[in-house]
Scaffold this motif. Structure first.
Motif, mmCIF file in Angstrom:
data_model
loop_
_atom_site.group_PDB
_atom_site.id
_atom_site.type_symbol
_atom_site.label_atom_id
_atom_site.label_comp_id
_atom_site.label_asym_id
_atom_site.label_seq_id
_atom_site.Cartn_x
_atom_site.Cartn_y
_atom_site.Cartn_z
ATOM 1 N N THR A 78 5.754 4.003 -0.450
ATOM 2 C CA THR A 78 4.371 4.385 -0.738
ATOM 3 C C THR A 78 4.298 5.595 -1.662
ATOM 4 O O THR A 78 3.445 5.653 -2.556
ATOM 5 C CB THR A 78 3.620 4.680 0.563
ATOM 6 N N THR A 89 -5.700 2.238 -2.022
ATOM 7 C CA THR A 89 -6.144 0.984 -1.401
ATOM 8 C C THR A 89 -5.182 -0.158 -1.706
ATOM 9 O O THR A 89 -4.807 -0.936 -0.816
ATOM 10 C CB THR A 89 -7.557 0.609 -1.893
ATOM 11 N N ASN A 92 -1.862 0.328 0.185
ATOM 12 C CA ASN A 92 -1.991 -0.072 1.589
ATOM 13 C C ASN A 92 -1.976 -1.591 1.732
ATOM 14 O O ASN A 92 -1.341 -2.141 2.646
ATOM 15 C CB ASN A 92 -3.280 0.493 2.183
ATOM 16 N N ASP A 93 -2.675 -2.275 0.832
ATOM 17 C CA ASP A 93 -2.712 -3.734 0.855
ATOM 18 C C ASP A 93 -1.328 -4.317 0.615
ATOM 19 O O ASP A 93 -0.918 -5.291 1.262
ATOM 20 C CB ASP A 93 -3.700 -4.238 -0.199
ATOM 21 N N VAL A 95 1.693 -2.901 1.204
ATOM 22 C CA VAL A 95 2.587 -2.678 2.345
ATOM 23 C C VAL A 95 2.195 -3.566 3.529
ATOM 24 O O VAL A 95 3.056 -4.101 4.239
ATOM 25 C CB VAL A 95 2.579 -1.192 2.750
ATOM 26 N N LYS A 96 0.901 -3.769 3.729
ATOM 27 C CA LYS A 96 0.427 -4.534 4.879
ATOM 28 C C LYS A 96 0.599 -6.033 4.700
ATOM 29 O O LYS A 96 0.966 -6.746 5.653
ATOM 30 C CB LYS A 96 -1.047 -4.214 5.135
ATOM 31 N N ASN A 97 0.384 -6.536 3.502
ATOM 32 C CA ASN A 97 0.281 -7.988 3.312
ATOM 33 C C ASN A 97 1.409 -8.621 2.508
ATOM 34 O O ASN A 97 1.447 -9.855 2.401
ATOM 35 C CB ASN A 97 -1.058 -8.322 2.647
ATOM 36 N N SER A 98 2.292 -7.841 1.896
ATOM 37 C CA SER A 98 3.376 -8.465 1.129
ATOM 38 C C SER A 98 4.429 -9.035 2.084
ATOM 39 O O SER A 98 4.690 -8.461 3.142
ATOM 40 C CB SER A 98 4.007 -7.452 0.175
ATOM 41 N N ASP A 101 9.997 -7.539 4.933
ATOM 42 C CA ASP A 101 10.208 -6.820 6.193
ATOM 43 C C ASP A 101 10.565 -5.370 5.872
ATOM 44 O O ASP A 101 11.709 -5.053 5.553
ATOM 45 C CB ASP A 101 11.332 -7.483 6.986
ATOM 46 N N TRP A 102 9.559 -4.498 5.929
ATOM 47 C CA TRP A 102 9.752 -3.114 5.510
ATOM 48 C C TRP A 102 10.713 -2.353 6.419
ATOM 49 O O TRP A 102 11.217 -1.295 6.049
ATOM 50 C CB TRP A 102 8.402 -2.397 5.426
ATOM 51 N N LYS A 148 -3.432 -12.592 -3.145
ATOM 52 C CA LYS A 148 -2.457 -12.626 -2.060
ATOM 53 C C LYS A 148 -1.071 -12.263 -2.580
ATOM 54 O O LYS A 148 -0.648 -12.730 -3.639
ATOM 55 C CB LYS A 148 -2.423 -14.027 -1.423
ATOM 56 N N TRP A 149 -0.357 -11.454 -1.778
ATOM 57 C CA TRP A 149 0.996 -11.059 -2.157
ATOM 58 C C TRP A 149 1.979 -12.138 -1.747
ATOM 59 O O TRP A 149 1.896 -12.695 -0.651
ATOM 60 C CB TRP A 149 1.368 -9.735 -1.485
#
Length: 433
Positions: A78, A89, A92-93, A95-98, A101-102, A148-149
């Motif tokens: 990030t 924004t 955040n999108d 990291v959340k939706n791609s 596996d972080w 969409k990622w």
């Protein structure tokens, strides 16, 4: 005067000629009639009509640009993306939706993260190498499509190009090379390459560095670097040259302008007997899956139980299980080089963390522990945490035969012509051929 009056009258009237006959003969009379105004010939009407605005198709990548950012120590993804200029924004999108596996993300200090942002600074593409702790780095390419990622599944189109850099030292060599966009892996290799001649950190204002190295590009971005192909450093009134000579699967080594080894290297090989080098150091593109992997060491194919040797004196800094490497030993050498030996089947009694080892000592046995497809030794070399090609700094440097020396001379002539373009320039130069 009469002529002027007649002229003006003809401008304003239509003259009708009337012929009449009388007893005295022919008589001619004229009747003047005013000319009709032009407005009487047509009708004017005011019409007001509202036209719709033209439709301009928009695309996600309109006015989008790629940016590169170097990872700093302790950086989460990030922070890297924020420095690139992406909106919070969209970060955040991402990291959340791609679909990544972080928890398995392993960024290295100095590596490059590439991202593309659109005209409103929202992320559209992100790509980077992820270390899988197995001697390989996997290329991760993510793309936002229709909001969409997803993983970029298009064929990976890569191109290797030589990068030419020339810098003039103002404060430090590291700073000058960094400002010229030279990646940290190349800076580390350059310093080690000339370590037996001079200390790169001791270069002073006015000294110069020119170097030619391999860059791998994907989608227009530099995603990895290969070997330094040639280098030239001028300091204290002397110019030092280095040329890379490829030995095939065994890798290459560096030689000066006379064909002499530039660096002494280690005295021995890290394995007693091996059938072949099954995987050299560098980038590999899978011909079917179109994935990109960076192999960070050299793999020696050998039967299980083959003795693994310390190629130089040092101290064992790690012994134990290390993720995908399986049973692993790491040795720190007096020169600051750290070597790693992975996938061992067994350790040797007495070789523990803190133990001193001498060149030629047996430190373990070849195996296939960890994530391994067959028995082999995975051998890595790191300097200040950065992987370098073992063949260039930590393996014996072979003497060149007469045939090899002639080939090196031809290569030297070719690279010198390229380097001539920037030699002696008092400014920083960056060029892609």
């Amino acid at each position: 005067m009469n002529f002027m009056m007649n002229f003006l009258m003809r401008k304003c009237y239509v003259t009708l000629l009337v012929l009449a006959f009388s007893s005295s003969g022919l008589a001619i009379a004229t009747i003047a009639q005013p000319e009709l105004p032009i407005s009487a010939l047509y009708k004017t009407e005011k019409v007001v009509q509202t036209l719709p605005m033209p439709t301009i198709p928009s695309t996600t990548n309109a006015s989008s640009y790629w940016y590169d950012e170097e990872v700093q120590t302790g950086d989460p993804i990030t922070d890297v993306l924020k420095r690139i200029g992406a909106t919070q924004t969209s970060i955040n999108d991402f990291v959340k939706n791609s679909p990544f596996d972080w928890k398995n993300l392993q960024l290295r200090t100095g590596q490059i993260v590439s991202a593309r942002v659109d005209s409103v600074h929202d992320l559209t593409d992100v790509q980077f190498f992820n270390d899988d702790d197995n001697g390989e780095r996997n290329m991760v390419a993510l793309q936002r499509i229709n909001g969409k990622w997803q993983v970029n599944t298009s064929n990976i189109d890569t191109e290797t190009m030589p990068s030419l850099r020339s810098v003039v030292i103002s404060t430090s060599a590291a700073g000058a090379l960094s400002r010229a966009g030279v990646p940290v892996e190349i800076r580390t290799s350059l310093k080690e390459m000339f370590a037996d001649k001079f200390n790169l950190d001791e270069l002073v204002e006015g000294d110069t560095i020119s170097l030619l190295y391999e860059s791998l590009y994907s989608r227009g971005q530099e995603i990895a670097t290969g070997n330094i192909l040639a280098a030239e450093v001028h300091t204290k009134g002397k110019t030092y040259h280095s040329y890379y000579f490829d030995q095939g699967d065994a890798g290459g080594n560096y030689y000066d302008e006379n064909g002499e080894s530039l660096k002494e290297g280690f005295a021995g090989q890290p394995i007693a007997h091996f059938t072949r080098i099954s995987s050299p150091y560098g980038i590999r593109v899978h011909p079917v899956l179109h994935t990109i992997k960076m192999h960070t060491g050299v793999d020696y194919a050998a039967p299980t139980g083959t003795q693994i040797l310390a190629p130089s004196d040092g101290v064992v800094s790690f012994r134990g299980w290390k993720g995908g490497y399986g049973n692993t030993i790491m040795i720190t050498h007096a020169t600051g080089i750290e070597t790693l030996y992975g996938h061992m089947s067994a350790f040797i009694n007495g070789v523990n963390e803190g133990s001193a080892v001498r060149a030629g000592d047996v430190i373990g046995l070849v195996g296939t522990t960890g994530r391994s497809t067959g028995p082999h030794l995975h051998y890595e070399v790191r300097i200040n945490g950065q992987h370098v090609n073992p063949a260039t700094v930590a393996l014996p440097t072979p003497k060149l035969s007469a045939t090899d020396l002639a080939a090196l001379k031809k290569y030297q002539q070719k690279t010198d012509e390229t380097m001539m373009a920037v030699r002696g320039l008092p400014v920083m130069v960056s060029q892609l051929d």
